[in-house]
Design a protein around this motif. Structure first.
Motif, short mmCIF file in Angstrom:
data_model
loop_
_atom_site.label_atom_id
_atom_site.label_comp_id
_atom_site.label_asym_id
_atom_site.label_seq_id
_atom_site.Cartn_x
_atom_site.Cartn_y
_atom_site.Cartn_z
N SER A 1 -17.49 40.91 74.06
CA SER A 1 -18.79 42.20 73.01
C SER A 1 -18.44 41.61 72.15
O SER A 1 -20.39 41.33 71.42
CB SER A 1 -17.89 43.38 73.06
N ALA A 2 -18.28 40.55 71.56
CA ALA A 2 -18.61 40.34 70.63
C ALA A 2 -19.37 39.07 70.34
O ALA A 2 -20.62 39.33 69.59
CB ALA A 2 -17.23 39.39 69.62
N VAL A 3 -19.36 38.48 71.07
CA VAL A 3 -20.36 37.21 71.36
C VAL A 3 -21.64 38.32 72.06
O VAL A 3 -22.77 37.38 71.46
CB VAL A 3 -19.34 36.28 72.22
N THR B 1 -27.16 39.79 67.67
CA THR B 1 -28.29 39.83 66.13
C THR B 1 -29.14 38.16 65.68
O THR B 1 -29.83 38.65 65.15
CB THR B 1 -27.30 39.88 65.36
N PRO C 1 -13.10 42.60 74.49
CA PRO C 1 -13.46 42.92 73.07
C PRO C 1 -14.40 41.40 72.38
O PRO C 1 -15.16 41.38 71.99
CB PRO C 1 -12.18 42.78 72.73
N SER C 2 -13.25 40.25 73.35
CA SER C 2 -14.16 38.62 72.27
C SER C 2 -15.95 38.72 73.43
O SER C 2 -16.78 38.40 72.33
CB SER C 2 -13.90 37.29 72.63
N ALA D 1 -22.53 40.22 70.88
CA ALA D 1 -23.66 41.08 69.40
C ALA D 1 -24.01 39.95 69.03
O ALA D 1 -24.79 40.37 68.07
CB ALA D 1 -21.98 41.54 68.95
N THR D 2 -23.34 39.10 68.82
CA THR D 2 -23.86 38.09 68.08
C THR D 2 -24.79 37.69 68.59
O THR D 2 -25.95 37.08 67.26
CB THR D 2 -22.83 36.51 68.28
N GLU E 1 -20.95 33.96 58.54
CA GLU E 1 -20.35 35.34 59.24
C GLU E 1 -20.27 35.01 60.40
O GLU E 1 -19.16 35.83 61.40
CB GLU E 1 -21.20 36.40 58.82
N MET E 2 -20.50 34.23 61.77
CA MET E 2 -20.09 33.81 63.01
C MET E 2 -19.26 32.96 62.84
O MET E 2 -19.09 32.28 62.36
CB MET E 2 -21.44 33.19 62.89
N ALA F 1 -16.94 32.35 68.50
CA ALA F 1 -18.52 32.87 69.10
C ALA F 1 -19.31 32.18 69.46
O ALA F 1 -20.03 31.57 70.39
CB ALA F 1 -19.24 33.96 68.23
#
Length: 159
Positions: free
Chosen positions: A108-110, A116, A105-106, A112-113, A133-134, A138
């Protein structure tokens, strides 16, 4: 912005056969890019992330071959590239599930960042729009180059 990728399912190998042989992959990518360009959106290609040892149905190293073909198609078409492969490779032990093409999960978040930021750059949106927001963790996983770019946006003076 359309930030897109095709690859991990294409290079899947079952019973000694690729789901999409590399020649067909190239042909398909050319058609996909042609259709996406028709939308008028800014396009950003995301390279296929690494295939680790033990990943079911995939052969480590095939993603490199498919990425090389994709890079050629994107170069010819003038499509920007977000090199998620290069970003993820040195961080696999902390962001990717073991023997799996999927990410934590983390992780995937990185990713996604990074996607973005890449998308923001494609439309020349100021990185400062995203920086608050980061999450700090990340930021810690990003490359030094990306961190410097974000930091310079944070400290840039008004003119």
């Amino acid at each position: 912005v359309i930030h897109f990728n095709f690859g991990l399912h294409d290079l899947r190998c079952t019973d000694g056969r690729y789901q999409v042989p590399i020649g067909d992959y190239e042909k398909n990518l050319r058609e996909i890019v042609r259709r996406l360009k028709f939308t008028g959106a800014k396009l950003v290609w995301a390279s296929t992330t690494p295939v680790p040892e033990g990943a079911a149905g995939r052969i480590p190293g095939d993603e490199v071959k498919y990425n090389e073909v994709a890079a050629g198609v994107m170069r010819e078409a003038g499509v920007a590239t977000d090199d998620l492969y290069a970003f993820a490779l040195p961080k696999l032990s902390t962001i990717q599930l073991p023997a799996n093409v999927h990410f934590t999960p983390s992780g995937s978040a990185v990713l996604a960042t990074i996607a973005t930021l890449s998308s923001a750059k494609a439309i020349a949106a100021p990185i400062e729009y995203f920086r608050d927001e980061m999450p700090r963790w990340a930021m810690g996983m990003m490359s030094d180059t990306i961190r410097r770019e974000i930091d310079s946006e944070r400290t840039s003076s008004c003119e």
